[in-house]
Design an enzyme around this catalytic site. Sequence first.
Site, PDB file in Angstrom:
ATOM      1  N   ASP A  38      -3.776   0.494  -7.149  1.00  0.00           N
ATOM      2  CA  ASP A  38      -2.510   1.006  -6.622  1.00  0.00           C
ATOM      3  C   ASP A  38      -1.705  -0.145  -6.043  1.00  0.00           C
ATOM      4  OD1 ASP A  38      -3.672   3.335  -7.270  1.00  0.00           O
ATOM      5  OD2 ASP A  38      -3.692   4.200  -5.257  1.00  0.00           O
ATOM      6  N   GLU A  40      -1.693  -3.265  -6.900  1.00  0.00           N
ATOM      7  CA  GLU A  40      -1.092  -4.068  -7.963  1.00  0.00           C
ATOM      8  C   GLU A  40       0.088  -3.314  -8.580  1.00  0.00           C
ATOM      9  OE1 GLU A  40      -1.356  -7.093  -8.728  1.00  0.00           O
ATOM     10  OE2 GLU A  40      -0.223  -7.064 -10.607  1.00  0.00           O
ATOM     11  N   TYR A  41      -0.055  -2.009  -8.732  1.00  0.00           N
ATOM     12  CA  TYR A  41       1.053  -1.212  -9.274  1.00  0.00           C
ATOM     13  C   TYR A  41       2.254  -1.333  -8.328  1.00  0.00           C
ATOM     14  CZ  TYR A  41       3.722   2.584 -11.290  1.00  0.00           C
ATOM     15  OH  TYR A  41       4.730   3.308 -11.884  1.00  0.00           O
ATOM     16  N   ASP A  42       1.977  -1.173  -7.041  1.00  0.00           N
ATOM     17  CA  ASP A  42       3.054  -1.278  -6.041  1.00  0.00           C
ATOM     18  C   ASP A  42       3.734  -2.629  -6.127  1.00  0.00           C
ATOM     19  OD1 ASP A  42       2.683   1.210  -5.037  1.00  0.00           O
ATOM     20  OD2 ASP A  42       1.461   0.573  -3.331  1.00  0.00           O
ATOM     21  N   SER A  88       8.189  11.270  -3.994  1.00  0.00           N
ATOM     22  CA  SER A  88       7.055  10.536  -3.436  1.00  0.00           C
ATOM     23  C   SER A  88       7.472   9.939  -2.099  1.00  0.00           C
ATOM     24  CB  SER A  88       6.571   9.484  -4.419  1.00  0.00           C
ATOM     25  OG  SER A  88       7.542   8.494  -4.547  1.00  0.00           O
ATOM     26  N   GLU A 122      -0.021  12.673   9.636  1.00  0.00           N
ATOM     27  CA  GLU A 122      -1.028  13.404   8.860  1.00  0.00           C
ATOM     28  C   GLU A 122      -1.779  12.433   7.967  1.00  0.00           C
ATOM     29  OE1 GLU A 122       1.170  16.070   6.358  1.00  0.00           O
ATOM     30  OE2 GLU A 122       2.247  16.982   8.029  1.00  0.00           O
ATOM     31  N   LYS A 124      -3.131  10.820   4.761  1.00  0.00           N
ATOM     32  CA  LYS A 124      -2.617  10.870   3.391  1.00  0.00           C
ATOM     33  C   LYS A 124      -3.813  11.095   2.477  1.00  0.00           C
ATOM     34  CE  LYS A 124       0.433   8.452   0.216  1.00  0.00           C
ATOM     35  NZ  LYS A 124      -0.408   8.348  -0.974  1.00  0.00           N
ATOM     36  N   ARG A 145       2.615  17.766 -10.431  1.00  0.00           N
ATOM     37  CA  ARG A 145       3.867  17.100 -10.114  1.00  0.00           C
ATOM     38  C   ARG A 145       4.575  16.592 -11.377  1.00  0.00           C
ATOM     39  NH1 ARG A 145       4.658  11.885  -6.246  1.00  0.00           N
ATOM     40  NH2 ARG A 145       3.257  10.886  -7.708  1.00  0.00           N
ATOM     41  N   TYR A 233       0.846  20.755   2.880  1.00  0.00           N
ATOM     42  CA  TYR A 233       1.568  19.902   3.839  1.00  0.00           C
ATOM     43  C   TYR A 233       3.082  19.876   3.709  1.00  0.00           C
ATOM     44  CZ  TYR A 233       0.876  16.667  -0.114  1.00  0.00           C
ATOM     45  OH  TYR A 233       0.833  16.103  -1.356  1.00  0.00           O
ATOM     46  N   CYS A 418     -15.098 -19.875 -26.960  1.00  0.00           N
ATOM     47  CA  CYS A 418     -14.920 -18.427 -26.866  1.00  0.00           C
ATOM     48  C   CYS A 418     -16.284 -17.734 -26.960  1.00  0.00           C
ATOM     49  CB  CYS A 418     -14.001 -17.953 -27.988  1.00  0.00           C
ATOM     50  SG  CYS A 418     -13.914 -16.164 -28.110  1.00  0.00           S
ATOM     51  N   CYS A 421     -16.217 -15.532 -30.511  1.00  0.00           N
ATOM     52  CA  CYS A 421     -16.227 -16.106 -31.867  1.00  0.00           C
ATOM     53  C   CYS A 421     -16.699 -17.559 -31.898  1.00  0.00           C
ATOM     54  CB  CYS A 421     -14.842 -16.001 -32.499  1.00  0.00           C
ATOM     55  SG  CYS A 421     -13.639 -17.143 -31.796  1.00  0.00           S
ATOM     56  N   CYS A 442     -11.220 -14.324 -34.494  1.00  0.00           N
ATOM     57  CA  CYS A 442     -11.931 -13.894 -33.290  1.00  0.00           C
ATOM     58  C   CYS A 442     -11.887 -12.370 -33.211  1.00  0.00           C
ATOM     59  CB  CYS A 442     -11.285 -14.507 -32.054  1.00  0.00           C
ATOM     60  SG  CYS A 442     -12.001 -13.918 -30.521  1.00  0.00           S
TER      61      CYS A 442
HETATM   62  S1  IVH Z   1       4.464  14.600   1.974  1.00  0.00           S
HETATM   63  C1  IVH Z   1       8.734  14.769   0.387  1.00  0.00           C
HETATM   64  N1  IVH Z   1       2.081  14.589   3.085  1.00  0.00           N
HETATM   65  O1  IVH Z   1       1.257  11.201  -1.288  1.00  0.00           O
HETATM   66  C2  IVH Z   1       7.388  14.471   0.954  1.00  0.00           C
HETATM   67  N2  IVH Z   1       2.284  13.694   0.887  1.00  0.00           N
HETATM   68  O2  IVH Z   1       2.843   8.870  -2.054  1.00  0.00           O
HETATM   69  C3  IVH Z   1       6.292  14.771   0.017  1.00  0.00           C
HETATM   70  N3  IVH Z   1       0.166  12.941  -0.084  1.00  0.00           N
HETATM   71  O3  IVH Z   1       3.238  12.767  -3.721  1.00  0.00           O
HETATM   72  C4  IVH Z   1       4.983  14.256   0.342  1.00  0.00           C
HETATM   73  N4  IVH Z   1      -1.101  13.465   1.622  1.00  0.00           N
HETATM   74  O4  IVH Z   1       0.756  13.489  -3.455  1.00  0.00           O
HETATM   75  C5  IVH Z   1       2.802  14.264   2.009  1.00  0.00           C
HETATM   76  N5  IVH Z   1       0.029  14.693   4.178  1.00  0.00           N
HETATM   77  C6  IVH Z   1       0.750  14.362   3.095  1.00  0.00           C
HETATM   78  C7  IVH Z   1       0.171  13.785   1.954  1.00  0.00           C
HETATM   79  C8  IVH Z   1       0.974  13.462   0.871  1.00  0.00           C
HETATM   80  C9  IVH Z   1      -1.072  12.962   0.402  1.00  0.00           C
HETATM   81  C10 IVH Z   1       0.549  12.402  -1.407  1.00  0.00           C
HETATM   82  C11 IVH Z   1       1.425  13.303  -2.239  1.00  0.00           C
HETATM   83  C12 IVH Z   1       2.682  12.508  -2.479  1.00  0.00           C
HETATM   84  C13 IVH Z   1       2.172  11.126  -2.336  1.00  0.00           C
HETATM   85  C14 IVH Z   1       3.277  10.157  -2.000  1.00  0.00           C
END
Ligand code: IVH
Length: 696
Positions: A38, A40-42, A88, A122, A124, A145, A233, A418, A421, A442
């Site tokens: 994640d 690296e993706y970011d 997200s 909260e 995540k 989603r 949530y 290599c 080969c 190769c």
């Molecule tokens: S709120 C508009 N609350 O994280 C706000 N997301 O990186 C919507 N996630 O797509 C998200 N725990 O899949 C929210 N307590 C939490 C969460 C949460 C996990 C995930 C969710 C979201 C992603 C965003």
Amino acid sequence: MDDHLDEVKAAEEMDRLITDLRHHAELYYNRDAPEISDAEYDRRFQRLVALEQRFPALVREGSPTHEVGAPIAGTPFAKVRHAVPMLSLDNAFSADDVQEFFARIRRFLGLDAETPIPVVAEPKIDGLSASLRYEKGRFVLGATRGDGYEGEDITRNLALLDDIPKTLRGDAPEVLEIRGEVYMSRAEFARLNETRVEAGEAGFANPRNAAAGSVRQLDPEVTRRRPLHFFAYASGEIQGADGRPWDTQEGFLAALKAWGFAVNPLARKCETVEEVLAFYDEMADRRATLDYDIDGIVYKVDSIAWQERLGFVSRAPRWAIAQKFPAEQAKTVLEKIGISVGRTGALTPFAILTPVTVGGVVVSRATLHNEDEIRRKDIREGDTVIVQRAGDVIPQVVGADKDKRPKDAVEFVFPDHCPVCGSLAVREPGEAVRRCTGGLICDAQAVERLRHFVSRDAFDIEGLGEKQVEAFWRDELIRGPADIFTLKARNDRNEIDLAGREGWGATSAGKLFQAIDARRNIALDRFIFALGIRRVGQATARLLAHHYGTLEALREAVLAARDQESDAYRNLVDIDGVGPKVAADLIGFFAEAHNQEVLEALQKELKVQPFERPVGGGESPVAGKTVVFTGTLERMTRNEAKAWAESRGAKVAGSVSAKTDYVVAGSSAGSKLTKARELGVEVLDEDAWLKLIGRG
Ligand code: IVH
């Protein structure tokens, strides 16, 4: 960011990033099989964001920065449009980022320094998000989603989860959409994987992938047997409530509980930034003891009225942010260093480890990046090493514990041949990577090149994905790209029996032959890209197609360019965006006998379409002329100007020579303008140029 980046290079990099991010989003969201972390993706995503900010004119419609998640692949689930998009969250990586989040809200709402901004913090949850629609208190629709706007209908599967009420308790709005996270506990994940491995099936990489794979099962009976949970949530569409019966996030969580949803018990209201940061530290400590994966803490402004005022910025709310946890680490023994070989022959080292649990997942392999990294970290076979994963699948070796080093451990000698080969592997000056020189002899490169050849932006043959082509290669049905196109003929002659292969039948074989036939006409730029020449990505392939028009012209020009004194060479390196390195790779590719054979074999089987010039360049006054742009243009970006020139049949070059017909000089033009004057090349200012191309 490096300041020397010009628009062409930026466009090229952005193209590459977009293709790359799409690919990894597809693996993550649609196939539940991510290949990069994640983090690296970011990092790649943020690089694209930065480039788009710096070159706004190059922002592509449909860029991943405008989307959430992955577009939906051809799936058997019905598509559902979300009434309210599922967005997200922005990420915070440090306490400073969190402070800045609060400061931004303060500025946006015009609050003074004394006014508190209460938030609900909260955990995540590291699972997959789902949206549940209730009408008149009854569960009617459950969706993934998807790309944030359109997901898949997985109602039947979600209805099997105990944590998802089928009817709501008490009063609820007429229409109520609840969003939350589907997840699997660590213990249940471990049990599930054990039974899978015993049954000879592949284990899931982590609980998130297991949850995602389970919820998208076509057969609900399979889902029923999978231990899935749900934490609610957030909300989506709400209709028919006289105002919302809650005015804070805390009140909303209480309402969720009253309706019968599971709400994470660790959520806590915080009045100050200090409290928020203390909560984060506390959770970071408790994280390892929880029975489910969390990858950070989400902070949400408590006041719903403020949330509404703050609203959204493109893909995320301004009123919430996720503070990520650092990677989880563990120690284990590095038993051996292995080397894998990629499409362009790059030798990549990886660590074979004594299996160890890192944050709930058993890890037995980790990347070592490259030769220099091994040396810099002084990592040796037999070492006890620190392994790290950040919610990811490719864990990495951070370093070695030198105190535990066995006495006989010797420095790792990176192979100069290599491992696949046996050809010489060389490292060019200034390169971090050592490459096999074996080319298509190769096996590793051959199979990787084939995978590239059929990939989405190349030949993209339906039913012949990277997996199939690899299997066909292994069974010697396909050894080179041209073999794809002779499959049917060989099948007709009974030399092979495609329909008789496991998992295949007459219908699927017939479909594949049709799909292959459909690709016997291919656009020149796609074809060039498909060849997998080093440094020739999609954007460069397009430039080359545009410049040379046909495959024949390109091949002749590149062969002639072997002589660096030739016009052909100058012409090639003069294409803006090509340059000596790309030229060297092209020349090397076309000069190699084996590649020539592959090209000839392909040309027997298919027709490469000449590049279509968007506008009839024939009548245009600049058709066939060579134009060089220099300085800053006022009325359009450089790239736009180039596109216009090219669409009218002009060739755009990067440097001025006696062959240049026009130099278009914007403000603060420098050496190119001087050179044009010296050579007597016609110089146009921006207005004169626009007039010439009919845009004046
Ligand atoms: S709120 C508009 N609350 O994280 C706000 N997301 O990186 C919507 N996630 O797509 C998200 N725990 O899949 C929210 N307590 C939490 C969460 C949460 C996990 C995930 C969710 C979201 C992603 C965003």
